[in-house]
Design a protein around this motif. Structure first.
Motif, PDB file in Angstrom:
ATOM      1  N   ARG A  74      -6.696  -0.286   5.849  1.00 40.40           N
ATOM      2  CA  ARG A  74      -6.525   1.162   5.655  1.00 40.40           C
ATOM      3  C   ARG A  74      -7.616   1.725   4.740  1.00 40.40           C
ATOM      4  O   ARG A  74      -7.856   1.187   3.666  1.00 40.40           O
ATOM      5  CB  ARG A  74      -5.146   1.420   5.035  1.00 40.40           C
ATOM      6  CG  ARG A  74      -4.850   2.879   4.823  1.00 40.40           C
ATOM      7  CD  ARG A  74      -3.461   3.061   4.258  1.00 40.40           C
ATOM      8  NE  ARG A  74      -3.104   4.447   4.224  1.00 40.40           N
ATOM      9  CZ  ARG A  74      -1.926   4.894   3.793  1.00 40.40           C
ATOM     10  NH1 ARG A  74      -1.001   4.058   3.387  1.00 40.40           N
ATOM     11  NH2 ARG A  74      -1.670   6.173   3.779  1.00 40.40           N
ATOM     12  N   GLU A 119      -1.822  -4.676   4.229  1.00 40.29           N
ATOM     13  CA  GLU A 119      -2.846  -4.750   3.177  1.00 40.29           C
ATOM     14  C   GLU A 119      -3.047  -6.209   2.734  1.00 40.29           C
ATOM     15  O   GLU A 119      -4.171  -6.670   2.536  1.00 40.29           O
ATOM     16  CB  GLU A 119      -2.395  -3.884   2.001  1.00 40.29           C
ATOM     17  CG  GLU A 119      -3.367  -3.783   0.871  1.00 40.29           C
ATOM     18  CD  GLU A 119      -2.911  -2.732  -0.136  1.00 40.29           C
ATOM     19  OE1 GLU A 119      -3.254  -1.545   0.049  1.00 40.29           O
ATOM     20  OE2 GLU A 119      -2.204  -3.083  -1.104  1.00 40.29           O
ATOM     21  N   PHE A 132       5.157   9.681  -7.471  1.00 43.07           N
ATOM     22  CA  PHE A 132       5.783   9.631  -8.796  1.00 43.07           C
ATOM     23  C   PHE A 132       5.395  10.844  -9.640  1.00 43.07           C
ATOM     24  O   PHE A 132       4.350  11.455  -9.411  1.00 43.07           O
ATOM     25  CB  PHE A 132       5.338   8.369  -9.555  1.00 43.07           C
ATOM     26  CG  PHE A 132       5.760   7.064  -8.919  1.00 43.07           C
ATOM     27  CD1 PHE A 132       6.752   7.007  -7.949  1.00 43.07           C
ATOM     28  CD2 PHE A 132       5.161   5.873  -9.310  1.00 43.07           C
ATOM     29  CE1 PHE A 132       7.137   5.801  -7.375  1.00 43.07           C
ATOM     30  CE2 PHE A 132       5.539   4.653  -8.750  1.00 43.07           C
ATOM     31  CZ  PHE A 132       6.533   4.626  -7.780  1.00 43.07           C
ATOM     32  N   ARG A 192      -2.075   1.195  -4.022  1.00 41.46           N
ATOM     33  CA  ARG A 192      -2.605   2.337  -3.277  1.00 41.46           C
ATOM     34  C   ARG A 192      -1.477   3.135  -2.616  1.00 41.46           C
ATOM     35  O   ARG A 192      -0.545   2.578  -2.057  1.00 41.46           O
ATOM     36  CB  ARG A 192      -3.573   1.845  -2.203  1.00 41.46           C
ATOM     37  CG  ARG A 192      -4.717   0.986  -2.788  1.00 41.46           C
ATOM     38  CD  ARG A 192      -5.813   0.724  -1.774  1.00 41.46           C
ATOM     39  NE  ARG A 192      -5.318   0.199  -0.530  1.00 41.46           N
ATOM     40  CZ  ARG A 192      -5.860   0.465   0.657  1.00 41.46           C
ATOM     41  NH1 ARG A 192      -6.914   1.261   0.743  1.00 41.46           N
ATOM     42  NH2 ARG A 192      -5.353  -0.070   1.747  1.00 41.46           N
ATOM     43  N   SER A 226      -1.657   0.478   7.272  1.00 40.80           N
ATOM     44  CA  SER A 226      -2.328  -0.113   8.434  1.00 40.80           C
ATOM     45  C   SER A 226      -3.269  -1.202   7.932  1.00 40.80           C
ATOM     46  O   SER A 226      -3.578  -1.252   6.736  1.00 40.80           O
ATOM     47  CB  SER A 226      -3.108   0.945   9.221  1.00 40.80           C
ATOM     48  OG  SER A 226      -4.020   1.594   8.374  1.00 40.80           O
ATOM     49  N   VAL A 241       1.017   4.943  -3.589  1.00 41.42           N
ATOM     50  CA  VAL A 241       2.411   4.962  -4.049  1.00 41.42           C
ATOM     51  C   VAL A 241       2.555   5.872  -5.267  1.00 41.42           C
ATOM     52  O   VAL A 241       3.536   6.613  -5.358  1.00 41.42           O
ATOM     53  CB  VAL A 241       2.962   3.531  -4.310  1.00 41.42           C
ATOM     54  CG1 VAL A 241       2.226   2.807  -5.411  1.00 41.42           C
ATOM     55  CG2 VAL A 241       4.452   3.582  -4.629  1.00 41.42           C
ATOM     56  N   CYS A 258       3.284  -2.899  -1.070  1.00 42.12           N
ATOM     57  CA  CYS A 258       2.511  -3.384   0.093  1.00 42.12           C
ATOM     58  C   CYS A 258       3.106  -2.943   1.420  1.00 42.12           C
ATOM     59  O   CYS A 258       2.545  -3.255   2.472  1.00 42.12           O
ATOM     60  CB  CYS A 258       2.427  -4.905   0.062  1.00 42.12           C
ATOM     61  SG  CYS A 258       4.024  -5.716   0.358  1.00 42.12           S
ATOM     62  N   ASP A 281       7.255  -4.756  -2.731  1.00 40.64           N
ATOM     63  CA  ASP A 281       7.666  -3.406  -2.337  1.00 40.64           C
ATOM     64  C   ASP A 281       9.143  -3.234  -2.696  1.00 40.64           C
ATOM     65  O   ASP A 281       9.870  -4.228  -2.774  1.00 40.64           O
ATOM     66  CB  ASP A 281       7.472  -3.198  -0.828  1.00 40.64           C
ATOM     67  CG  ASP A 281       7.406  -1.720  -0.448  1.00 40.64           C
ATOM     68  OD1 ASP A 281       6.291  -1.192  -0.265  1.00 40.64           O
ATOM     69  OD2 ASP A 281       8.480  -1.081  -0.358  1.00 40.64           O
ATOM     70  N   ILE A 312      10.538   8.079  -6.885  1.00 34.89           N
ATOM     71  CA  ILE A 312      10.023   9.027  -5.885  1.00 34.89           C
ATOM     72  C   ILE A 312      10.555  10.431  -6.203  1.00 34.89           C
ATOM     73  O   ILE A 312      11.758  10.613  -6.405  1.00 34.89           O
ATOM     74  CB  ILE A 312      10.439   8.600  -4.454  1.00 34.89           C
ATOM     75  CG1 ILE A 312       9.818   7.240  -4.106  1.00 34.89           C
ATOM     76  CG2 ILE A 312      10.059   9.655  -3.427  1.00 34.89           C
ATOM     77  CD1 ILE A 312      10.349   6.609  -2.826  1.00 34.89           C
TER      78      ILE A 312
END
Ligand SMILES: C[S@@+](CC[C@H](N)C(=O)[O-])C[C@H]1O[C@@H](n2cnc3c(N)ncnc32)[C@H](O)[C@@H]1O
Length: 279
Positions: free
Chosen positions: A78, A121, A226, A220, A75, A222, A116, A148, A22
């Motif tokens: 999503r 999801e 990066f 999705r 969500s 993430v 996730c 995750d 991140i």
């Protein structure tokens, strides 16, 4: 609230980047202050430097810092369109190809929800599959693997237990009645859907899952966190982990243009998706 100095921002930004990929720049001082502030209080640290250096460091400390900084927003269903695409085209095509007539071994399908978060999801996919296959689902060997970097998120995903607000903001009423059971104030995903799922703590920038394992990967929201080098690495991993002709779905605001040439871009149901070329 304890203020963070520019040197301390650099210290934490480098640590978080090394641990998770991140990227935080100097404009993220407020994010660090607001998200790590409660941890400083809990550990009794008087400054960010003390929190970093004063011997609190452990595997748990590192995981909690990364967890506090990551955005876990997600969500059920999503962005909706990728799920319409999966329901109308991608899953029926896989199911059609994998029907194996008189062969007694169950047809298989392996899906990976990478990053996730708290599992919405994964369970959205499980609901679509249950809708498409109905009673036939028992004949199939389907695994949806959710991964995750966050322990906290993975633990919540494993439970499959959500507030009414979390469920009702994304799940249509009919599916909500069919696939959730009340547990006190909360709603729990039905056991047969949970049985399709496996959740693991995994850093996407560390070891890949293994070559050619998955038919479909959702990765999705993430890669946006990066840098370019790690995005390349991430989509290289996705390409390695997908079977030949497998499908990759990325976030609606994301792109792999100029990042990976291992996928063919396709569009259907007003949604872009990527297919790994035949090998
Ligand atoms: C915004 S959420 C996206 C959740 C879901 N994919 C969606 O689109 O709704 C981003 C997730 O990525 C996870 N994450 C961040 N860096 C990661 C890494 N290096 N490896 C695995 N997961 C990571 C965070 O913990 C967070 O749960």
């Amino acid at each position: 609230m304890i203020s963070i100095t520019p040197e301390e921002v650099k210290l934490f930004a480098e640590f978080i980047h090394a641990r998770s990929g991140i990227v935080l720049n100097s404009t993220k001082a407020y994010l660090l202050e607001s998200r790590l502030g409660p941890l400083l209080d809990e550990y009794g640290a008087k400054s960010f430097a003390e929190f970093f250096y004063a011997g609190y460091r452990s595997e748990e400390w590192e995981a909690r810092v990364v967890d506090a900084i990551s955005t876990h927003e997600t969500s059920f269903f999503r962005d909706q369109r990728p799920f319409e695409l999966l329901q109308a085209k991608i899953l029926p095509e896989f199911f059609g190809k994998r029907q194996n007539g008189s062969d007694p071994t169950p047809p298989r399908l392996q899906i990976w929800s990478a990053a996730c978060s708290t599992g919405q999801e994964v369970y959205s996919l499980a609901m679509i599959i249950a809708e498409l296959l109905g009673d036939e689902m028992k004949r199939w060997h389907i695994t949806i693997t959710g991964t995750d970097i966050s322990d906290v998120a993975i633990k919540k995903a494993q439970k499959g237990l959500y507030t009414r607000y979390e469920v009702e903001r994304g799940v249509p009423l009919g599916l909500c009645r069919k696939y959730f059971e009340s547990q006190g104030e909360l709603l729990k995903v039905r056991a047969d859907l949970r049985a399709m799922t496996v959740f693991n703590k995994t850093n996407l920038l560390a070891a890949p899952e293994g070559p050619g394992v998955y038919d479909i990967i959702l990765c999705r929201n993430v890669a946006i966190y990066f840098n370019q080098k790690n995005r390349r690495r991430l989509f290289q991993t996705m390409a390695t982990c997908l079977r030949s002709e497998g499908v990759l779905i990325i976030g609606s605001t994301e792109s792999i243009f100029g990042i990976s040439d291992r996928f063919i871009r396709n569009e259907s149901c007003n949604t872009i998706y990527f297919q790994k070329g035949r090998e």
